[in-house]
Design a protein around this motif. Sequence first.
Motif, PDB file in Angstrom:
ATOM      1  N   ASN A 253      40.072  28.435  33.375  1.00 39.07           N
ATOM      2  CA  ASN A 253      38.615  28.478  33.495  1.00 39.07           C
ATOM      3  C   ASN A 253      38.117  27.070  33.838  1.00 39.07           C
ATOM      4  N   PHE A 254      38.129  26.757  35.125  1.00 43.85           N
ATOM      5  CA  PHE A 254      37.750  25.412  35.567  1.00 43.85           C
ATOM      6  C   PHE A 254      36.278  25.114  35.282  1.00 43.85           C
ATOM      7  N   GLU A 255      35.457  26.134  35.349  1.00 45.14           N
ATOM      8  CA  GLU A 255      34.028  25.936  35.073  1.00 45.14           C
ATOM      9  C   GLU A 255      33.825  25.430  33.648  1.00 45.14           C
ATOM     10  N   PHE A 256      34.589  25.985  32.717  1.00 37.00           N
ATOM     11  CA  PHE A 256      34.499  25.551  31.322  1.00 37.00           C
ATOM     12  C   PHE A 256      34.985  24.109  31.176  1.00 37.00           C
ATOM     13  N   LEU A 257      36.093  23.758  31.848  1.00 38.37           N
ATOM     14  CA  LEU A 257      36.614  22.393  31.775  1.00 38.37           C
ATOM     15  C   LEU A 257      35.595  21.389  32.309  1.00 38.37           C
ATOM     16  N   GLU A 258      35.007  21.710  33.436  1.00 37.56           N
ATOM     17  CA  GLU A 258      34.012  20.795  34.024  1.00 37.56           C
ATOM     18  C   GLU A 258      32.776  20.685  33.153  1.00 37.56           C
ATOM     19  N   LYS A 259      32.434  21.762  32.494  1.00 34.86           N
ATOM     20  CA  LYS A 259      31.295  21.740  31.572  1.00 34.86           C
ATOM     21  C   LYS A 259      31.551  20.784  30.409  1.00 34.86           C
ATOM     22  N   LEU A 260      32.824  20.648  30.041  1.00 29.96           N
ATOM     23  CA  LEU A 260      33.202  19.722  28.968  1.00 29.96           C
ATOM     24  C   LEU A 260      33.233  18.275  29.443  1.00 29.96           C
ATOM     25  N   GLY A 261      33.133  18.078  30.760  1.00 32.32           N
ATOM     26  CA  GLY A 261      33.174  16.722  31.309  1.00 32.32           C
ATOM     27  C   GLY A 261      34.541  16.298  31.791  1.00 32.32           C
ATOM     28  N   ILE A 262      35.489  17.230  31.822  1.00 31.01           N
ATOM     29  CA  ILE A 262      36.842  16.902  32.263  1.00 31.01           C
ATOM     30  C   ILE A 262      36.878  16.833  33.787  1.00 31.01           C
ATOM     31  N   GLU A 263      37.429  15.746  34.300  1.00 29.11           N
ATOM     32  CA  GLU A 263      37.507  15.568  35.744  1.00 29.11           C
ATOM     33  C   GLU A 263      38.694  16.349  36.314  1.00 29.11           C
ATOM     34  N   LEU A 264      38.488  16.983  37.469  1.00 27.12           N
ATOM     35  CA  LEU A 264      39.528  17.733  38.154  1.00 27.12           C
ATOM     36  C   LEU A 264      39.840  17.063  39.481  1.00 27.12           C
ATOM     37  N   SER A 265      41.099  17.141  39.905  1.00 20.25           N
ATOM     38  CA  SER A 265      41.455  16.585  41.205  1.00 20.25           C
ATOM     39  C   SER A 265      40.710  17.331  42.301  1.00 20.25           C
ATOM     40  N   LYS A 266      40.458  16.651  43.400  1.00 17.99           N
ATOM     41  CA  LYS A 266      39.636  17.212  44.470  1.00 17.99           C
ATOM     42  C   LYS A 266      40.419  18.135  45.402  1.00 17.99           C
ATOM     43  N   ASP A 267      41.726  18.222  45.244  1.00 20.25           N
ATOM     44  CA  ASP A 267      42.521  19.086  46.115  1.00 20.25           C
ATOM     45  C   ASP A 267      42.603  20.493  45.529  1.00 20.25           C
ATOM     46  N   GLU A 268      43.389  21.332  46.165  1.00 18.61           N
ATOM     47  CA  GLU A 268      43.479  22.729  45.751  1.00 18.61           C
ATOM     48  C   GLU A 268      44.203  22.906  44.415  1.00 18.61           C
ATOM     49  N   LYS A 269      44.908  21.870  43.960  1.00 17.22           N
ATOM     50  CA  LYS A 269      45.617  21.969  42.681  1.00 17.22           C
ATOM     51  C   LYS A 269      44.675  21.927  41.487  1.00 17.22           C
ATOM     52  N   LYS A 270      43.534  21.263  41.631  1.00 18.98           N
ATOM     53  CA  LYS A 270      42.532  21.145  40.565  1.00 18.98           C
ATOM     54  C   LYS A 270      43.160  20.668  39.249  1.00 18.98           C
ATOM     55  N   LEU A 271      43.950  19.629  39.345  1.00 21.83           N
ATOM     56  CA  LEU A 271      44.621  19.095  38.161  1.00 21.83           C
ATOM     57  C   LEU A 271      43.620  18.404  37.241  1.00 21.83           C
ATOM     58  N   PRO A 272      43.567  18.771  35.970  1.00 20.54           N
ATOM     59  CA  PRO A 272      42.654  18.097  35.043  1.00 20.54           C
ATOM     60  C   PRO A 272      43.160  16.707  34.695  1.00 20.54           C
ATOM     61  N   SER A 273      42.239  15.814  34.420  1.00 19.34           N
ATOM     62  CA  SER A 273      42.578  14.430  34.118  1.00 19.34           C
ATOM     63  C   SER A 273      42.983  14.285  32.646  1.00 19.34           C
ATOM     64  N   TYR A 274      44.177  13.715  32.419  1.00 18.33           N
ATOM     65  CA  TYR A 274      44.614  13.426  31.051  1.00 18.33           C
ATOM     66  C   TYR A 274      45.720  12.375  31.095  1.00 18.33           C
ATOM     67  N   TYR A 275      45.942  11.731  29.948  1.00 22.07           N
ATOM     68  CA  TYR A 275      46.984  10.719  29.826  1.00 22.07           C
ATOM     69  C   TYR A 275      48.242  11.369  29.233  1.00 22.07           C
TER      70      TYR A 275
END
Length: 327
Positions: A253-275
């Motif tokens: 659910n990418f919409e939910f992740l973005e709502k939380l402020g999590i950044e996603l990669s701009k390509d088709e993979k939509k990888l969430p940002s984390y360490y």
Amino acid sequence: MKSFDLVIIGGGPIGIACGLEAKKKGLTYLIIEKGPIVNSLFNYPSNMQFFSSSEKLEIDDIPFISKEAKPKRDEALEYYRRIVTSNQLNIHLFEKVEDVHKSEGAFKVTSDKATYSASNIVVATGFYDLPNTLNIPGEDLPKVSHYYLNPHYYARQKLAIIGASNSAIDAALECYRKGSEVSLIIRGPEVGQRVKYWVRPDIINRIEEGSIKAYYNSQVKEILEDQIIIDTPDGEIAIENDFVLALTGYMPNFEFLEKLGIELSKDEKKLPSYYPDSMESNVSGLYLAGVICGGMETHKWFIENSRIHAKIIIKDILRKRAGEKSS
């Protein structure tokens, strides 16, 4: 409003692992799951057999004993349910998280039943909730489903299955053996290479002998009440049809992740940002665990290689807490 050191969103195997680790380390925690325990596994096909062997599905070194080397769905449900009940994990079931908002260093978690405060959040929601839709006319007809449970329902019916991965192939073989007239519509030139190695020869043999009709390099263009329209290398054709299983995969659910402020990669993979060394996202105090870490690469993370996320996350929370106390 109850306060916790940690709120875990998602009560699947990895969410449960996070809860176990939090409890073991003395953190106050709450797991919130929108369905039953391990909701995603509950919605798997009733006869599904895992690719992984039982020891690779274990969490917190709790033995998983199965009849065969590779367990089936019901055995996994029993295993994870017993872990939750015997360890008396603090888990709220059939409760859906609707919003997470951070203010003044704390998270406010709002569900459809209550509101909580948490110092840290773990998102372990997996990817099984949202199907990859076909976006074609007729996809919303009652005879179309993106989930498959049991072959009995499709006995003596003309069944079209769209897809070439494990879920589609398992469904095709099961339904054929229960008396369905199965057609497989595959976008590529062959059955998927990631199909379970003991299943792939079976489906290929059934196709070659004519028991299951496969349309390669083909796509469904439209779904009608009594037929489907397929675009094939030989042109457009129509075949009679009673039911459609569009088993084309699922996504987080990418919409939910973005709502939380999590950044996603701009390509088709939509990888969430984390360490990777902490599993903390770009939002301080908000961690990711499990399959969701792979974005659209849903084949990257499994139970067996992401169960370690629980220990990594709890270790980081304790490290930061120790730093705050010393300062």
